[in-house]
Design a protein around this motif. Sequence first.
Motif, PDB file in Angstrom:
ATOM      1  N   LEU A 175       0.827  -1.210   0.000  1.00 20.79           N
ATOM      2  CA  LEU A 175       0.000   0.000   0.000  1.00 20.79           C
ATOM      3  C   LEU A 175       0.861   1.261   0.000  1.00 20.79           C
ATOM      4  CD1 LEU A 175      -2.906  -0.918   2.444  1.00 20.79           C
ATOM      5  CD2 LEU A 175      -2.949  -0.821  -0.048  1.00 20.79           C
ATOM      6  N   LEU A 176       1.938   1.252   0.768  1.00 18.49           N
ATOM      7  CA  LEU A 176       2.808   2.433   0.816  1.00 18.49           C
ATOM      8  C   LEU A 176       3.541   2.656  -0.501  1.00 18.49           C
ATOM      9  CD1 LEU A 176       4.180   2.081   4.434  1.00 18.49           C
ATOM     10  CD2 LEU A 176       2.572   3.804   3.572  1.00 18.49           C
ATOM     11  N   VAL A 177       3.980   1.573  -1.140  1.00 21.19           N
ATOM     12  CA  VAL A 177       4.636   1.696  -2.451  1.00 21.19           C
ATOM     13  C   VAL A 177       3.637   2.243  -3.468  1.00 21.19           C
ATOM     14  CG1 VAL A 177       5.581   0.343  -4.381  1.00 21.19           C
ATOM     15  CG2 VAL A 177       6.432  -0.021  -2.054  1.00 21.19           C
ATOM     16  N   ALA A 178       2.419   1.728  -3.453  1.00 24.24           N
ATOM     17  CA  ALA A 178       1.392   2.220  -4.382  1.00 24.24           C
ATOM     18  C   ALA A 178       1.158   3.714  -4.177  1.00 24.24           C
ATOM     19  CB  ALA A 178       0.086   1.438  -4.181  1.00 24.24           C
ATOM     20  N   TYR A 179       1.018   4.120  -2.938  1.00 26.06           N
ATOM     21  CA  TYR A 179       0.774   5.534  -2.637  1.00 26.06           C
ATOM     22  C   TYR A 179       1.958   6.399  -3.065  1.00 26.06           C
ATOM     23  CZ  TYR A 179      -0.312   9.746  -0.024  1.00 26.06           C
ATOM     24  OH  TYR A 179      -0.567  11.038   0.329  1.00 26.06           O
ATOM     25  N   ALA A 180       3.159   5.935  -2.801  1.00 29.91           N
ATOM     26  CA  ALA A 180       4.350   6.691  -3.188  1.00 29.91           C
ATOM     27  C   ALA A 180       4.434   6.843  -4.706  1.00 29.91           C
ATOM     28  CB  ALA A 180       5.606   6.014  -2.652  1.00 29.91           C
ATOM     29  N   LEU A 181       4.135   5.778  -5.432  1.00 28.53           N
ATOM     30  CA  LEU A 181       4.225   5.838  -6.896  1.00 28.53           C
ATOM     31  C   LEU A 181       3.159   6.737  -7.496  1.00 28.53           C
ATOM     32  CD1 LEU A 181       5.180   2.133  -7.616  1.00 28.53           C
ATOM     33  CD2 LEU A 181       6.648   4.153  -7.841  1.00 28.53           C
ATOM     34  N   VAL A 182       1.978   6.767  -6.912  1.00 25.13           N
ATOM     35  CA  VAL A 182       0.947   7.703  -7.370  1.00 25.13           C
ATOM     36  C   VAL A 182       1.365   9.130  -7.041  1.00 25.13           C
ATOM     37  CG1 VAL A 182      -1.377   8.533  -6.827  1.00 25.13           C
ATOM     38  CG2 VAL A 182      -1.039   6.188  -7.491  1.00 25.13           C
ATOM     39  N   SER A 183       1.889   9.325  -5.859  1.00 22.05           N
ATOM     40  CA  SER A 183       2.308  10.671  -5.444  1.00 22.05           C
ATOM     41  C   SER A 183       3.441  11.205  -6.309  1.00 22.05           C
ATOM     42  CB  SER A 183       2.752  10.648  -3.975  1.00 22.05           C
ATOM     43  OG  SER A 183       1.662  10.328  -3.147  1.00 22.05           O
ATOM     44  N   LYS A 184       4.315  10.313  -6.781  1.00 21.46           N
ATOM     45  CA  LYS A 184       5.421  10.731  -7.650  1.00 21.46           C
ATOM     46  C   LYS A 184       5.006  10.856  -9.108  1.00 21.46           C
ATOM     47  CE  LYS A 184       9.573   9.620  -6.998  1.00 21.46           C
ATOM     48  NZ  LYS A 184      10.881   9.024  -6.945  1.00 21.46           N
ATOM     49  N   GLY A 185       3.781  10.473  -9.429  1.00 24.03           N
ATOM     50  CA  GLY A 185       3.309  10.565 -10.808  1.00 24.03           C
ATOM     51  C   GLY A 185       3.680   9.376 -11.664  1.00 24.03           C
ATOM     52  N   ARG A 186       4.223   8.322 -11.071  1.00 26.05           N
ATOM     53  CA  ARG A 186       4.577   7.123 -11.843  1.00 26.05           C
ATOM     54  C   ARG A 186       3.350   6.304 -12.221  1.00 26.05           C
ATOM     55  NH1 ARG A 186      10.079   5.075 -10.835  1.00 26.05           N
ATOM     56  NH2 ARG A 186      11.342   6.965 -10.777  1.00 26.05           N
ATOM     57  N   LEU A 202      -1.763  -3.320  -6.608  1.00 25.74           N
ATOM     58  CA  LEU A 202      -1.018  -3.159  -5.362  1.00 25.74           C
ATOM     59  C   LEU A 202      -1.963  -2.890  -4.191  1.00 25.74           C
ATOM     60  CD1 LEU A 202       2.136  -1.100  -6.423  1.00 25.74           C
ATOM     61  CD2 LEU A 202       2.120  -3.364  -5.358  1.00 25.74           C
ATOM     62  N   ASN A 203      -3.006  -2.109  -4.425  1.00 27.45           N
ATOM     63  CA  ASN A 203      -3.993  -1.850  -3.377  1.00 27.45           C
ATOM     64  C   ASN A 203      -4.712  -3.133  -2.949  1.00 27.45           C
ATOM     65  OD1 ASN A 203      -3.987   0.963  -2.663  1.00 27.45           O
ATOM     66  ND2 ASN A 203      -4.676   1.387  -4.730  1.00 27.45           N
ATOM     67  N   VAL A 204      -5.128  -3.926  -3.908  1.00 25.72           N
ATOM     68  CA  VAL A 204      -5.831  -5.171  -3.589  1.00 25.72           C
ATOM     69  C   VAL A 204      -4.907  -6.133  -2.838  1.00 25.72           C
ATOM     70  CG1 VAL A 204      -6.888  -7.248  -4.583  1.00 25.72           C
ATOM     71  CG2 VAL A 204      -7.518  -4.991  -5.457  1.00 25.72           C
ATOM     72  N   VAL A 205      -3.718  -6.343  -3.370  1.00 26.61           N
ATOM     73  CA  VAL A 205      -2.770  -7.274  -2.750  1.00 26.61           C
ATOM     74  C   VAL A 205      -2.391  -6.793  -1.343  1.00 26.61           C
ATOM     75  CG1 VAL A 205      -0.412  -8.195  -2.903  1.00 26.61           C
ATOM     76  CG2 VAL A 205      -1.887  -8.167  -4.927  1.00 26.61           C
ATOM     77  N   ALA A 241     -10.902  -0.593  -5.029  1.00 29.09           N
ATOM     78  CA  ALA A 241      -9.918  -0.997  -6.037  1.00 29.09           C
ATOM     79  C   ALA A 241     -10.539  -1.940  -7.067  1.00 29.09           C
ATOM     80  CB  ALA A 241      -8.715  -1.658  -5.363  1.00 29.09           C
ATOM     81  N   ALA A 242     -11.347  -2.882  -6.607  1.00 30.93           N
ATOM     82  CA  ALA A 242     -11.987  -3.823  -7.529  1.00 30.93           C
ATOM     83  C   ALA A 242     -12.942  -3.095  -8.470  1.00 30.93           C
ATOM     84  CB  ALA A 242     -12.731  -4.903  -6.743  1.00 30.93           C
ATOM     85  N   TYR A 243     -13.705  -2.154  -7.934  1.00 31.02           N
ATOM     86  CA  TYR A 243     -14.612  -1.358  -8.769  1.00 31.02           C
ATOM     87  C   TYR A 243     -13.821  -0.595  -9.836  1.00 31.02           C
ATOM     88  CZ  TYR A 243     -17.676   2.424 -10.213  1.00 31.02           C
ATOM     89  OH  TYR A 243     -18.391   3.322 -10.963  1.00 31.02           O
ATOM     90  N   THR A 244     -12.730   0.008  -9.433  1.00 33.97           N
ATOM     91  CA  THR A 244     -11.898   0.766 -10.385  1.00 33.97           C
ATOM     92  C   THR A 244     -11.311  -0.160 -11.438  1.00 33.97           C
ATOM     93  OG1 THR A 244     -11.381   2.372  -8.659  1.00 33.97           O
ATOM     94  CG2 THR A 244      -9.941   2.346 -10.594  1.00 33.97           C
ATOM     95  N   LEU A 245     -10.818  -1.326 -11.026  1.00 34.04           N
ATOM     96  CA  LEU A 245     -10.275  -2.282 -11.998  1.00 34.04           C
ATOM     97  C   LEU A 245     -11.336  -2.723 -12.997  1.00 34.04           C
ATOM     98  CD1 LEU A 245      -8.007  -4.496  -9.729  1.00 34.04           C
ATOM     99  CD2 LEU A 245      -7.257  -3.090 -11.663  1.00 34.04           C
TER     100      LEU A 245
END
Length: 101
Positions: free
Chosen positions: A35-46, A57-60, A88-92
């Motif tokens: 969850l933290l990696v997912a948040y960091a990557l979204v925050s960095k624009g990746r 990543l959110n689901v896992v 996350a499932a709804y978005t997927l």
Amino acid sequence: ARHILHRPRPITEALACMTLNLLIDTLGWLGAAALLVAYALVSKGRFTGASVPYQVLNVVGSIGLIMNTVYYGAYPSTFVNVVWIAIAAYTLLRVWAARAA
């Protein structure tokens, strides 16, 4: 008369309990890391918030945390992670439906 209030556990039972605790703790830490990696990557624009890797990543991550919080009886955290997975499932599903259209 001698009363036994607490019977000692056999060593195999204690080791099995320690092994299970270690597994559950590891799943929780890996879930938190995902969850933290997912948040960091979204925050960095990746990633974007609607990207498949971000949502996976959110689901896992939430699955790992759910396993941990259910085991330890932390039900408010379990609830948050169940909702997190639902979002996350709804978005997927929305992303995949848009790709199929």
